[in-house]
Design a protein around this motif. Structure first.
Motif, PDB file in Angstrom:
ATOM      1  N   ASN A 169       7.707  -4.203   6.074  1.00 36.56           N
ATOM      2  CA  ASN A 169       8.539  -3.005   5.968  1.00 36.56           C
ATOM      3  C   ASN A 169       7.640  -1.809   5.690  1.00 36.56           C
ATOM      4  OD1 ASN A 169      10.841  -1.474   5.914  1.00 36.56           O
ATOM      5  ND2 ASN A 169      11.425  -2.020   3.837  1.00 36.56           N
ATOM      6  N   HIS A 170       7.884  -0.738   6.409  1.00 29.13           N
ATOM      7  CA  HIS A 170       7.138   0.512   6.231  1.00 29.13           C
ATOM      8  C   HIS A 170       8.169   1.637   6.169  1.00 29.13           C
ATOM      9  CE1 HIS A 170       4.509  -2.265   8.566  1.00 29.13           C
ATOM     10  NE2 HIS A 170       3.774  -2.037   7.492  1.00 29.13           N
ATOM     11  N   PHE A 171       8.062   2.501   5.160  1.00 27.35           N
ATOM     12  CA  PHE A 171       9.067   3.554   5.026  1.00 27.35           C
ATOM     13  C   PHE A 171       8.516   4.738   4.245  1.00 27.35           C
ATOM     14  CE2 PHE A 171       9.565   0.505   1.597  1.00 27.35           C
ATOM     15  CZ  PHE A 171       9.660   1.293   0.462  1.00 27.35           C
ATOM     16  N   ASP A 172       9.167   5.895   4.445  1.00 28.85           N
ATOM     17  CA  ASP A 172       8.860   7.081   3.654  1.00 28.85           C
ATOM     18  C   ASP A 172       9.572   6.951   2.322  1.00 28.85           C
ATOM     19  OD1 ASP A 172       7.308   8.632   5.503  1.00 28.85           O
ATOM     20  OD2 ASP A 172       9.138   8.918   6.659  1.00 28.85           O
ATOM     21  N   MET A 173       8.877   7.279   1.243  1.00 30.65           N
ATOM     22  CA  MET A 173       9.457   7.172  -0.083  1.00 30.65           C
ATOM     23  C   MET A 173       9.695   8.580  -0.632  1.00 30.65           C
ATOM     24  SD  MET A 173       8.008   5.197  -3.429  1.00 30.65           S
ATOM     25  CE  MET A 173       6.624   6.293  -3.637  1.00 30.65           C
ATOM     26  N   ASP A 174      10.958   8.869  -0.866  1.00 29.55           N
ATOM     27  CA  ASP A 174      11.310  10.191  -1.372  1.00 29.55           C
ATOM     28  C   ASP A 174      11.270  10.269  -2.901  1.00 29.55           C
ATOM     29  OD1 ASP A 174      11.723  11.053   1.230  1.00 29.55           O
ATOM     30  OD2 ASP A 174      13.800  10.373   1.210  1.00 29.55           O
ATOM     31  N   CYS A 175      11.635   9.150  -3.574  1.00 26.32           N
ATOM     32  CA  CYS A 175      11.652   9.220  -5.034  1.00 26.32           C
ATOM     33  C   CYS A 175      10.970   8.026  -5.698  1.00 26.32           C
ATOM     34  CB  CYS A 175      13.080   9.394  -5.550  1.00 26.32           C
ATOM     35  SG  CYS A 175      14.188   8.075  -5.054  1.00 26.32           S
ATOM     36  N   CYS A 176      11.407   6.802  -5.426  1.00 30.55           N
ATOM     37  CA  CYS A 176      10.783   5.633  -6.044  1.00 30.55           C
ATOM     38  C   CYS A 176      10.763   4.472  -5.043  1.00 30.55           C
ATOM     39  CB  CYS A 176      11.519   5.239  -7.321  1.00 30.55           C
ATOM     40  SG  CYS A 176      13.153   4.524  -7.048  1.00 30.55           S
ATOM     41  N   PRO A 177       9.921   3.471  -5.258  1.00 30.32           N
ATOM     42  CA  PRO A 177       9.807   2.371  -4.288  1.00 30.32           C
ATOM     43  C   PRO A 177      11.092   1.576  -4.098  1.00 30.32           C
ATOM     44  CG  PRO A 177       8.030   2.268  -5.904  1.00 30.32           C
ATOM     45  CD  PRO A 177       8.968   3.347  -6.348  1.00 30.32           C
ATOM     46  N   HIS A 178      12.012   1.648  -5.037  1.00 33.13           N
ATOM     47  CA  HIS A 178      13.224   0.850  -4.947  1.00 33.13           C
ATOM     48  C   HIS A 178      14.350   1.566  -4.207  1.00 33.13           C
ATOM     49  CE1 HIS A 178      11.128  -1.771  -7.660  1.00 33.13           C
ATOM     50  NE2 HIS A 178      10.941  -0.762  -8.483  1.00 33.13           N
ATOM     51  N   CYS A 179      14.332   2.888  -4.164  1.00 30.38           N
ATOM     52  CA  CYS A 179      15.427   3.645  -3.551  1.00 30.38           C
ATOM     53  C   CYS A 179      15.522   3.434  -2.047  1.00 30.38           C
ATOM     54  CB  CYS A 179      15.272   5.132  -3.819  1.00 30.38           C
ATOM     55  SG  CYS A 179      15.414   5.563  -5.555  1.00 30.38           S
ATOM     56  N   ASP A 180      14.385   3.498  -1.348  1.00 27.07           N
ATOM     57  CA  ASP A 180      14.397   3.442   0.105  1.00 27.07           C
ATOM     58  C   ASP A 180      14.181   2.039   0.654  1.00 27.07           C
ATOM     59  OD1 ASP A 180      14.738   6.187   0.225  1.00 27.07           O
ATOM     60  OD2 ASP A 180      12.584   6.565   0.182  1.00 27.07           O
TER      61      ASP A 180
ATOM     62  N   PHE B 132       4.231   7.290   1.742  1.00 27.20           N
ATOM     63  CA  PHE B 132       4.571   6.319   2.775  1.00 27.20           C
ATOM     64  C   PHE B 132       4.182   4.959   2.227  1.00 27.20           C
ATOM     65  CE2 PHE B 132       3.736   3.905   6.693  1.00 27.20           C
ATOM     66  CZ  PHE B 132       4.954   4.094   7.332  1.00 27.20           C
ATOM     67  N   VAL B 133       5.124   4.014   2.242  1.00 24.80           N
ATOM     68  CA  VAL B 133       4.915   2.695   1.645  1.00 24.80           C
ATOM     69  C   VAL B 133       4.863   1.635   2.744  1.00 24.80           C
ATOM     70  CG1 VAL B 133       5.872   0.968   0.061  1.00 24.80           C
ATOM     71  CG2 VAL B 133       6.136   3.404  -0.441  1.00 24.80           C
ATOM     72  N   CYS B 134       3.893   0.739   2.629  1.00 23.70           N
ATOM     73  CA  CYS B 134       3.770  -0.416   3.519  1.00 23.70           C
ATOM     74  C   CYS B 134       3.842  -1.669   2.653  1.00 23.70           C
ATOM     75  CB  CYS B 134       2.433  -0.404   4.257  1.00 23.70           C
ATOM     76  SG  CYS B 134       2.168   1.043   5.265  1.00 23.70           S
ATOM     77  N   GLN B 135       4.800  -2.536   2.945  1.00 26.75           N
ATOM     78  CA  GLN B 135       4.953  -3.790   2.206  1.00 26.75           C
ATOM     79  C   GLN B 135       4.994  -4.934   3.206  1.00 26.75           C
ATOM     80  OE1 GLN B 135       8.652  -2.860   0.204  1.00 26.75           O
ATOM     81  NE2 GLN B 135       7.559  -2.423  -1.687  1.00 26.75           N
ATOM     82  N   ASP B 136       4.127  -5.923   3.004  1.00 21.84           N
ATOM     83  CA  ASP B 136       4.049  -7.060   3.917  1.00 21.84           C
ATOM     84  C   ASP B 136       3.930  -8.347   3.111  1.00 21.84           C
ATOM     85  OD1 ASP B 136       3.687  -5.547   6.537  1.00 21.84           O
ATOM     86  OD2 ASP B 136       2.012  -4.765   5.356  1.00 21.84           O
TER      87      ASP B 136
ATOM     88  N   GLU C 199       0.846  -1.193   0.000  1.00 14.90           N
ATOM     89  CA  GLU C 199       0.000   0.000   0.000  1.00 14.90           C
ATOM     90  C   GLU C 199       0.879   1.238   0.000  1.00 14.90           C
ATOM     91  OE1 GLU C 199      -3.019  -0.060   3.043  1.00 14.90           O
ATOM     92  OE2 GLU C 199      -3.077  -2.245   2.990  1.00 14.90           O
ATOM     93  N   MET C 200       0.396   2.284  -0.645  1.00 11.13           N
ATOM     94  CA  MET C 200       1.096   3.570  -0.662  1.00 11.13           C
ATOM     95  C   MET C 200       0.109   4.645  -0.228  1.00 11.13           C
ATOM     96  SD  MET C 200       3.236   3.281  -4.217  1.00 11.13           S
ATOM     97  CE  MET C 200       4.490   4.480  -3.839  1.00 11.13           C
ATOM     98  N   TYR C 201       0.580   5.502   0.651  1.00 13.17           N
ATOM     99  CA  TYR C 201      -0.227   6.627   1.111  1.00 13.17           C
ATOM    100  C   TYR C 201       0.497   7.905   0.725  1.00 13.17           C
ATOM    101  CZ  TYR C 201      -2.164   2.877   3.920  1.00 13.17           C
ATOM    102  OH  TYR C 201      -2.727   1.694   4.324  1.00 13.17           O
ATOM    103  N   TYR C 202      -0.212   8.832   0.115  1.00 15.01           N
ATOM    104  CA  TYR C 202       0.400  10.071  -0.343  1.00 15.01           C
ATOM    105  C   TYR C 202      -0.024  11.218   0.558  1.00 15.01           C
ATOM    106  CZ  TYR C 202       1.502   7.407  -4.498  1.00 15.01           C
ATOM    107  OH  TYR C 202       1.992   6.450  -5.347  1.00 15.01           O
TER     108      TYR C 202
END
Length: 155
Positions: free
Chosen positions: A78-89, A56-60, A47-50
């Motif tokens: 894993n849950h993290f803030d995404m600054d540019c693309c889903p693969h960077c962070d 903010f990305v949630c991957q389970d 899921e991605m929340y803008y």
């Protein structure tokens, strides 16, 4: 170590026999095969929340395997803030594995959420219960938490 019964059930489940062939199997084994067909799978959620600060990305990912005696659960989250693309962070989180037997207490894996230790979640135990519709089309695994053998409410 798995029992011979569990190993045989896993093998029969892997053969994916048609439902009509289930009549050749004793009823208690057929029930376990139905449970395996229903739950022995892997599940994912992304899921991605803008918001104003980016995304903010949630991957389970969750994998469940029932062997006729116990439930083995593997998951990553894993849950993290995404600054540019889903693969960077993205940092691949540790794989957490635990095994439960229905009605028996087992420790909650400490890796499951280490930041919650300060909230009283340290030294928790969990218990699993299972229900399934007679036709095998739906069921529920329920995990209950306990602290000092007393039910621990989670809101």
């Amino acid at each position: 170590m798995r029992s011979l019964r569990s190993l045989c059930l896993l093998k029969v489940h892997s053969l994916r026999l048609p439902a009509q062939d289930q009549s050749l199997i004793p009823p208690n084994l057929a029930k376990d095969i139905k449970i395996m067909r229903l739950f022995n799978k892997s599940f994912i959620d992304r899921e991605m929340y803008y918001g104003l600060g980016g995304a903010f990305v949630c991957q389970d990912a969750l994998s469940i395997q029932y062997d006729g005696a116990s439930w083995t659960v593997l998951y990553r989250s894993n849950h993290f803030d995404m600054d540019c693309c889903p693969h960077c962070d993205f940092v691949q989180p540790d794989l957490v594995q635990f095994t439960l037997e229905e009605g028996k207490l087992a420790p909650v894996p400490p890796q499951s959420n280490p930041e919650n230790i300060h909230r009283g979640y340290k030294d928790l135990m969990m218990s699993a219960s299972f229900t399934m519709e007679e036709d095998g089309t739906s069921g529920e695994i329920k995990l209950d938490l306990f602290k000092d053998s007393v039910p621990f409410p989670v809101e």
